[in-house]
Write a protein that holds these residues in place. Structure first.
Motif, PDB file in Angstrom:
ATOM      1  N   PRO A  94       7.368  -5.209  10.882  1.00  0.00           N
ATOM      2  CA  PRO A  94       6.028  -4.704  11.243  1.00  0.00           C
ATOM      3  C   PRO A  94       5.051  -4.667  10.064  1.00  0.00           C
ATOM      4  N   PHE A  95       5.521  -4.977   8.853  1.00  0.00           N
ATOM      5  CA  PHE A  95       4.686  -4.774   7.662  1.00  0.00           C
ATOM      6  C   PHE A  95       4.346  -6.111   6.997  1.00  0.00           C
ATOM      7  N   PRO A  96       3.086  -6.576   7.133  1.00  0.00           N
ATOM      8  CA  PRO A  96       2.720  -7.900   6.597  1.00  0.00           C
ATOM      9  C   PRO A  96       2.865  -7.997   5.075  1.00  0.00           C
TER      10      PRO A  96
ATOM     11  N   GLN B 233      -4.537   9.399   6.928  1.00  0.00           N
ATOM     12  CA  GLN B 233      -3.227   9.905   6.532  1.00  0.00           C
ATOM     13  C   GLN B 233      -2.161   8.887   6.876  1.00  0.00           C
ATOM     14  N   ILE B 234      -0.987   9.014   6.224  1.00  0.00           N
ATOM     15  CA  ILE B 234       0.209   8.375   6.747  1.00  0.00           C
ATOM     16  C   ILE B 234       0.757   9.318   7.829  1.00  0.00           C
ATOM     17  N   HIS B 235       1.139  10.544   7.433  1.00  0.00           N
ATOM     18  CA  HIS B 235       1.569  11.533   8.420  1.00  0.00           C
ATOM     19  C   HIS B 235       0.926  12.881   8.120  1.00  0.00           C
TER      20      HIS B 235
ATOM     21  N   SER C  74      19.172  -0.725   3.847  1.00  0.00           N
ATOM     22  CA  SER C  74      17.917  -1.008   4.540  1.00  0.00           C
ATOM     23  C   SER C  74      17.025   0.210   4.430  1.00  0.00           C
ATOM     24  N   MET C  75      15.738   0.005   4.814  1.00  0.00           N
ATOM     25  CA  MET C  75      14.793   1.114   4.868  1.00  0.00           C
ATOM     26  C   MET C  75      15.234   2.050   6.004  1.00  0.00           C
ATOM     27  N   VAL C  76      15.632   3.260   5.671  1.00  0.00           N
ATOM     28  CA  VAL C  76      15.972   4.243   6.709  1.00  0.00           C
ATOM     29  C   VAL C  76      14.840   5.268   6.703  1.00  0.00           C
ATOM     30  N   HIS C  77      13.733   4.871   7.330  1.00  0.00           N
ATOM     31  CA  HIS C  77      12.515   5.667   7.202  1.00  0.00           C
ATOM     32  C   HIS C  77      12.557   6.922   8.059  1.00  0.00           C
ATOM     33  N   ASP C  78      13.212   6.844   9.217  1.00  0.00           N
ATOM     34  CA  ASP C  78      13.197   7.957  10.175  1.00  0.00           C
ATOM     35  C   ASP C  78      14.544   8.003  10.876  1.00  0.00           C
TER      36      ASP C  78
ATOM     37  N   PRO D 127       0.819  -1.227   0.000  1.00  0.00           N
ATOM     38  CA  PRO D 127       0.000   0.000   0.000  1.00  0.00           C
ATOM     39  C   PRO D 127       0.850   1.274   0.000  1.00  0.00           C
ATOM     40  N   PHE D 128       2.153   1.133   0.289  1.00  0.00           N
ATOM     41  CA  PHE D 128       3.031   2.302   0.268  1.00  0.00           C
ATOM     42  C   PHE D 128       3.194   2.861  -1.147  1.00  0.00           C
ATOM     43  N   ALA D 129       2.721   2.130  -2.161  1.00  0.00           N
ATOM     44  CA  ALA D 129       2.834   2.609  -3.538  1.00  0.00           C
ATOM     45  C   ALA D 129       1.548   3.264  -4.038  1.00  0.00           C
TER      46      ALA D 129
ATOM     47  N   ALA E  50       4.631  10.384  -3.483  1.00  0.00           N
ATOM     48  CA  ALA E  50       4.542  11.556  -2.574  1.00  0.00           C
ATOM     49  C   ALA E  50       3.426  11.395  -1.529  1.00  0.00           C
ATOM     50  N   ASN E  51       3.386  10.216  -0.876  1.00  0.00           N
ATOM     51  CA  ASN E  51       2.227   9.929  -0.013  1.00  0.00           C
ATOM     52  C   ASN E  51       2.502   9.860   1.477  1.00  0.00           C
ATOM     53  N   THR E  52       3.706  10.227   1.932  1.00  0.00           N
ATOM     54  CA  THR E  52       4.086   9.829   3.289  1.00  0.00           C
ATOM     55  C   THR E  52       4.058  10.943   4.337  1.00  0.00           C
ATOM     56  N   ASN E  53       4.480  12.133   3.967  1.00  0.00           N
ATOM     57  CA  ASN E  53       4.443  13.230   4.939  1.00  0.00           C
ATOM     58  C   ASN E  53       4.261  14.528   4.173  1.00  0.00           C
TER      59      ASN E  53
ATOM     60  N   TYR F 182       5.492  -3.067  -9.114  1.00  0.00           N
ATOM     61  CA  TYR F 182       5.676  -3.179  -7.667  1.00  0.00           C
ATOM     62  C   TYR F 182       6.325  -1.924  -7.076  1.00  0.00           C
ATOM     63  N   TYR F 183       5.999  -1.712  -5.792  1.00  0.00           N
ATOM     64  CA  TYR F 183       6.557  -0.621  -4.994  1.00  0.00           C
ATOM     65  C   TYR F 183       8.073  -0.506  -5.193  1.00  0.00           C
ATOM     66  N   ARG F 184       8.475   0.615  -5.714  1.00  0.00           N
ATOM     67  CA  ARG F 184       9.893   0.958  -5.871  1.00  0.00           C
ATOM     68  C   ARG F 184      10.675  -0.119  -6.629  1.00  0.00           C
TER      69      ARG F 184
ATOM     70  N   MET G  89      12.947  -0.158  14.045  1.00  0.00           N
ATOM     71  CA  MET G  89      12.722   1.174  14.606  1.00  0.00           C
ATOM     72  C   MET G  89      12.259   2.080  13.465  1.00  0.00           C
ATOM     73  N   VAL G  90      10.971   1.931  13.117  1.00  0.00           N
ATOM     74  CA  VAL G  90      10.465   2.657  11.948  1.00  0.00           C
ATOM     75  C   VAL G  90      10.271   4.148  12.272  1.00  0.00           C
ATOM     76  N   HIS G  91       9.802   4.460  13.496  1.00  0.00           N
ATOM     77  CA  HIS G  91       9.566   5.858  13.886  1.00  0.00           C
ATOM     78  C   HIS G  91      10.169   6.165  15.248  1.00  0.00           C
ATOM     79  N   THR G  92      10.714   7.350  15.383  1.00  0.00           N
ATOM     80  CA  THR G  92      11.272   7.797  16.656  1.00  0.00           C
ATOM     81  C   THR G  92      10.359   8.851  17.297  1.00  0.00           C
TER      82      THR G  92
ATOM     83  N   LEU H 121       6.070  14.560   0.808  1.00  0.00           N
ATOM     84  CA  LEU H 121       7.316  13.799   0.825  1.00  0.00           C
ATOM     85  C   LEU H 121       7.097  12.298   0.677  1.00  0.00           C
ATOM     86  N   LYS H 122       8.022  11.685  -0.025  1.00  0.00           N
ATOM     87  CA  LYS H 122       8.152  10.214  -0.089  1.00  0.00           C
ATOM     88  C   LYS H 122       9.637   9.925  -0.150  1.00  0.00           C
ATOM     89  N   GLU H 123      10.090   8.932   0.589  1.00  0.00           N
ATOM     90  CA  GLU H 123      11.528   8.747   0.751  1.00  0.00           C
ATOM     91  C   GLU H 123      12.273   8.294  -0.503  1.00  0.00           C
ATOM     92  N   ASP H 124      11.582   8.063  -1.613  1.00  0.00           N
ATOM     93  CA  ASP H 124      12.267   7.630  -2.839  1.00  0.00           C
ATOM     94  C   ASP H 124      12.437   8.754  -3.854  1.00  0.00           C
TER      95      ASP H 124
HETATM   96  C1  V55 Z   1       6.951   3.776   5.438  1.00  0.00           C
HETATM   97  C2  V55 Z   1       5.877   4.309   4.759  1.00  0.00           C
HETATM   98  C3  V55 Z   1       5.952   4.498   3.392  1.00  0.00           C
HETATM   99  C4  V55 Z   1       7.095   4.155   2.734  1.00  0.00           C
HETATM  100  C5  V55 Z   1       8.180   3.635   3.414  1.00  0.00           C
HETATM  101  O1  V55 Z   1       5.887   3.651   7.534  1.00  0.00           O
HETATM  102  C6  V55 Z   1       8.108   3.443   4.780  1.00  0.00           C
HETATM  103  C7  V55 Z   1       6.903   3.542   6.874  1.00  0.00           C
HETATM  104  C8  V55 Z   1       3.758   5.346   3.205  1.00  0.00           C
HETATM  105  O2  V55 Z   1       4.947   4.976   2.607  1.00  0.00           O
HETATM  106  O3  V55 Z   1       7.144   4.310   1.377  1.00  0.00           O
END
Ligand code: V55
Ligand code: FE
Length: 488
Positions: free
Chosen positions: A304-306, A471-473, A216-220, A59-61, A120-123, A101-103, A280-283, A134-137
């Motif tokens: 944490p993500f099924p 929302q995501i954030h 690795s995913m460096v989300h935060d 769903p992150f895509a 551009a769906n995250t913050n 697929y996502y990324r 540690m996805v969020h601080t 913002l989206k981390e990619d």
């Molecule tokens: C996260 C969310 C994302 C993403 C990568 O919650 C990591 C973590 C909503 O998109 O693309």
């Protein structure tokens, strides 16, 4: 061609895409919006305008959809619009999903060639006079705060050189300096992280390039007064798996986790502190004193993500995915000792950790979280068997006290945001706002509570006449911080 979500059972009920831009002038309100609450609650969520090419995609895509609750003098206007990314526009022109697929660009349709796949769906933040989704990619997408129309990417005058920009930049609450970064900064599947500081006027003031122990995913990240903390954990990828046409991330429980510790100023090197499996996805935030770092974060023991699979084929472990509030202590004089972890409030589960952002980068006392808790009643007939996040919590990390507001038995909350009562109100004193969907009527609302008495329940519910995407954030932007407004 048939356009429908029929082959995507996950996109039903509360997850069914709304697919429209919207405006509601003067929303209905239950209770009273506090007179002192003036500003905008900006949020960004995700929905598939066109269904995903692969039903099991992340769903992150899904496409970013920005929204605004503009609150002034006790009333509220709402608006929402898709972020007009190149991907969204290309899909619309083709009237179908061109991206795979996502990324993973190797799974895109030929027509997507040369079009960035970010959503551009995250913050969504306001910084240096610009509202940015913002989206981390990818780079930030600038959005007009009044029309929510997308204006294009922002590379800070060409001085932000990484091709990616985190969804969680940190803005020092006192100096206004931004500490930010991009990972996979030297191309898809690279382990390069480029770290920047940006002055409050948008001028890039430093660039540093580091290599993570592995991709690795460096989300935060977190910042303390003197350090940048960079969590690295088993959410991994490789060029090989991307070429094989798979979703970007996969969980690997055999790699060590790390917290990178890097001085905020000067050119000191990063030190990677190793520890056991965790995500540690969020601080919340961090402080340091005498070379000892204390970091608070929302952490799970494993993936944490099924929707991201396990590299060894292990089934998803729901118990290990449970995300709780944890405290980490790192003694920089003994990096070989790793970190000490303590689960602080084990009965509260929630992933979207926040603080009073005026204390970012400085000693802080309070954390905020939308969470579930066994004492918070919910209607299982309406909500299903799993406890939803229906508590808005303020944790006092000094005394261990928790103040909780029950949001209701039939609502599921998005992330909570904190609005200070005034620019110089004491830490954590003000209001909490959280978007929620009421599963009883499948309509959405914003729930407002007063930190002076969270147990008393909501002071107001701002009601939408439809279900809007969660929302995501999101962020509360007080009127005095809006672009074009003078400081109060
Ligand atoms: C996260 C969310 C994302 C993403 C990568 O919650 C990591 C973590 C909503 O998109 O693309
Ligand atoms: Fe996040």
């Amino acid at each position: 061609m048939t356009l429908s979500y029929d082959n995507h059972p996950a996109l039903r009920g509360a997850m069914e895409p709304a697919r429209f831009a919207s405006e509601v002038y003067d929303c209905l309100v239950e209770g009273t919006i506090p007179a002192g609450l003036n500003g905008s609650f900006f949020r960004v969520g995700a929905e598939w305008f066109y269904p995903p090419k692969f039903p099991d995609d992340s769903p992150f895509a899904a496409d970013g959809i920005a929204s605004r609750f503009r609150i002034a003098d006790g009333s509220c206007d709402f608006s929402a619009r898709y972020v007009e990314t190149p991907r969204y526009l290309a899909n619309k022109a083709a009237r179908r999903q061109l991206f795979g697929y996502y990324r993973n660009p190797f799974t895109d349709e030929p027509e997507a060639e040369g079009v960035h796949g970010t959503v551009a769906n995250t913050n969504i933040i306001v910084f240096a006079g610009k509202l940015m989704a913002l989206k981390e990619d990818a780079l930030p997408y600038v959005v007009d705060p009044d029309t929510l129309r997308t204006e294009g990417t922002n590379d800070f005058g060409g001085d932000y050189k990484a091709p990616t920009f985190t969804a969680h930049p940190k803005v020092d609450g006192q100096s206004g300096e931004m500490v930010t970064y991009g990972y996979e900064a030297e191309g898809l599947a690279s382990n390069a992280i480029w770290i920047y500081t940006i002055a409050p006027d948008g001028t890039v003031t430093s660039e540093r390039k580091i290599a993570a122990p592995y991709l690795s995913m460096v989300h935060d990240i977190a910042i303390s007064q003197n350090y940048i903390l960079i969590p690295v954990y088993g959410m991994v990828s490789s060029m090989e798996r991307l070429r094989e046409g798979k979703v970007h991330w996969v969980w690997d429980d055999t790699v060590p986790s790390y917290i990178g510790v890097m001085p905020r100023r000067g050119d000191g090197e990063v030190v990677w502190i190793a520890g056991p499996e965790m995500a540690m996805v969020h601080t919340f935030s961090a402080t340091d004193e005498g070379g000892v770092i204390t970091l608070h974060a929302a952490v799970s023991d494993s993936n944490p993500f099924p929707f991201f699979p396990d590299v060894h084929g292990k089934p998803f472990n729901g118990a290990k995915a449970r995300t709780t509030v944890r405290k980490y202590v790192i003694d920089l004089s003994r990096p070989q000792d790793g970190w000490q972890e303590e689960v602080l409030f084990p009965e509260y589960a929630g992933a979207l950790s926040r603080i009073d952002d005026r204390f970012q980068g400085h000693p802080f006392r309070y954390g905020f979280l939308s969470a579930s808790h066994p004492s918070l009643a919910y209607d299982a007939q309406v909500m299903g068997p799993r406890a939803p996040s229906n508590g808005i919590c303020r944790f006092d990390f000094q005394t261990g006290q928790v103040d909780t507001m029950h949001a209701g038995p039939t609502v599921a909350l998005s992330e909570v945001v904190f609005a200070p009562r005034s620019p110089d109100a004491p830490e954590g004193d003000g209001w909490v706002l959280a978007f929620a969907t009421d599963y009883a009527d499948m309509k959405s609302q914003v729930i407002i509570g007063d930190t002076a008495n969270l147990a008393a329940g909501p002071v107001a519910r701002i009601k939408l006449p439809f279900r809007a995407p969660g929302q995501i954030h999101g962020n509360w932007v007080p009127q005095w911080m809006m672009p074009g407004e003078g400081q109060a």
